[in-house]
Design a protein around this motif. Structure first.
Motif, PDB file in Angstrom:
ATOM      1  N   GLN A   1       0.846  -1.203   0.000  1.00 54.68           N
ATOM      2  CA  GLN A   1       0.000   0.000   0.000  1.00 54.68           C
ATOM      3  C   GLN A   1       0.877   1.246   0.000  1.00 54.68           C
ATOM      4  N   PRO A   2       0.553   2.248  -0.827  1.00 54.13           N
ATOM      5  CA  PRO A   2       1.341   3.486  -0.811  1.00 54.13           C
ATOM      6  C   PRO A   2       1.312   4.148   0.564  1.00 54.13           C
ATOM      7  N   LYS A   3       2.501   4.495   1.061  1.00 52.76           N
ATOM      8  CA  LYS A   3       2.605   5.183   2.346  1.00 52.76           C
ATOM      9  C   LYS A   3       3.935   5.916   2.435  1.00 52.76           C
ATOM     10  N   CYS A   4       3.980   6.917   3.294  1.00 51.46           N
ATOM     11  CA  CYS A   4       5.196   7.696   3.524  1.00 51.46           C
ATOM     12  C   CYS A   4       6.224   6.814   4.232  1.00 51.46           C
ATOM     13  N   ALA A   5       7.444   6.788   3.715  1.00 53.96           N
ATOM     14  CA  ALA A   5       8.502   5.986   4.310  1.00 53.96           C
ATOM     15  C   ALA A   5       8.941   6.529   5.664  1.00 53.96           C
TER      16      ALA A   5
ATOM     17  N   PHE B   1      -1.534  13.075  -0.482  1.00 56.16           N
ATOM     18  CA  PHE B   1      -0.476  13.800   0.219  1.00 56.16           C
ATOM     19  C   PHE B   1       0.921  13.264  -0.096  1.00 56.16           C
ATOM     20  N   LEU B   2       1.005  12.182  -0.853  1.00 58.64           N
ATOM     21  CA  LEU B   2       2.292  11.525  -1.085  1.00 58.64           C
ATOM     22  C   LEU B   2       3.000  12.046  -2.326  1.00 58.64           C
TER      23      LEU B   2
ATOM     24  N   VAL C   1       8.916   7.002  -1.355  1.00 58.62           N
ATOM     25  CA  VAL C   1       7.674   7.752  -1.222  1.00 58.62           C
ATOM     26  C   VAL C   1       7.703   8.477   0.114  1.00 58.62           C
ATOM     27  N   LEU C   2       7.486   9.792   0.074  1.00 59.42           N
ATOM     28  CA  LEU C   2       7.341  10.595   1.289  1.00 59.42           C
ATOM     29  C   LEU C   2       6.083  11.436   1.157  1.00 59.42           C
TER      30      LEU C   2
END
Length: 127
Positions: A44-48, A57-58, A101-102
């Motif tokens: 799942q896309p998420k901030c590292a 927001f990414l 990804v941040l």
């Protein structure tokens, strides 16, 4: 029928056709963004850094810096590549490992301060 087609070919697209094309492009770009961010997030896309999961927001971060120069280098005109252009480039180049990804907060903090506040907090906890 053929004459009708000939007449239509020379015409500019109607407003509804433009909107439909724009909608399709946006849908393709959203799907590509999800694909690229999922790859770099290993799921799942998420901030590292902070774990933010809202894809709106990414963003993609160049881990070693130099993102602006790189985004200029991948366009034919030397202009700054859009996020969609960068996503296409990442996929076409086999997802190079020097990206992450941040969320925009972590990405901007890293740019402005050299470190994200979340990482600074972790550093203080370790000391």
């Amino acid at each position: 029928m053929r004459e009708n087609n000939k007449k239509r070919r020379g015409k500019k697209p109607s407003e509804s056709q433009k909107l439909n094309t724009s909608f399709i492009v946006q849908k393709v770009n959203r799907k590509l963004k999800y694909e690229v961010y999922s790859h770099y997030s290993k799921g799942q896309p998420k901030c590292a850094c902070c774990g933010e999961r809202d894809i709106r927001f990414l963003s993609i971060d160049h881990i070693g810096g130099g993102g602006m120069a790189h985004r200029k280098s991948i366009t034919k005109t030397g202009s700054i590549a859009s996020p969609s252009t960068l996503n296409r480039w990442l996929r076409q180049n086999g997802y190079p490992p020097e990206y992450q990804v941040l969320c925009m907060n972590c990405n901007c903090a890293k740019y402005w301060y050299g470190i994200c506040p979340h990482q600074a907090e972790l550093d203080l906890l370790i000391l």
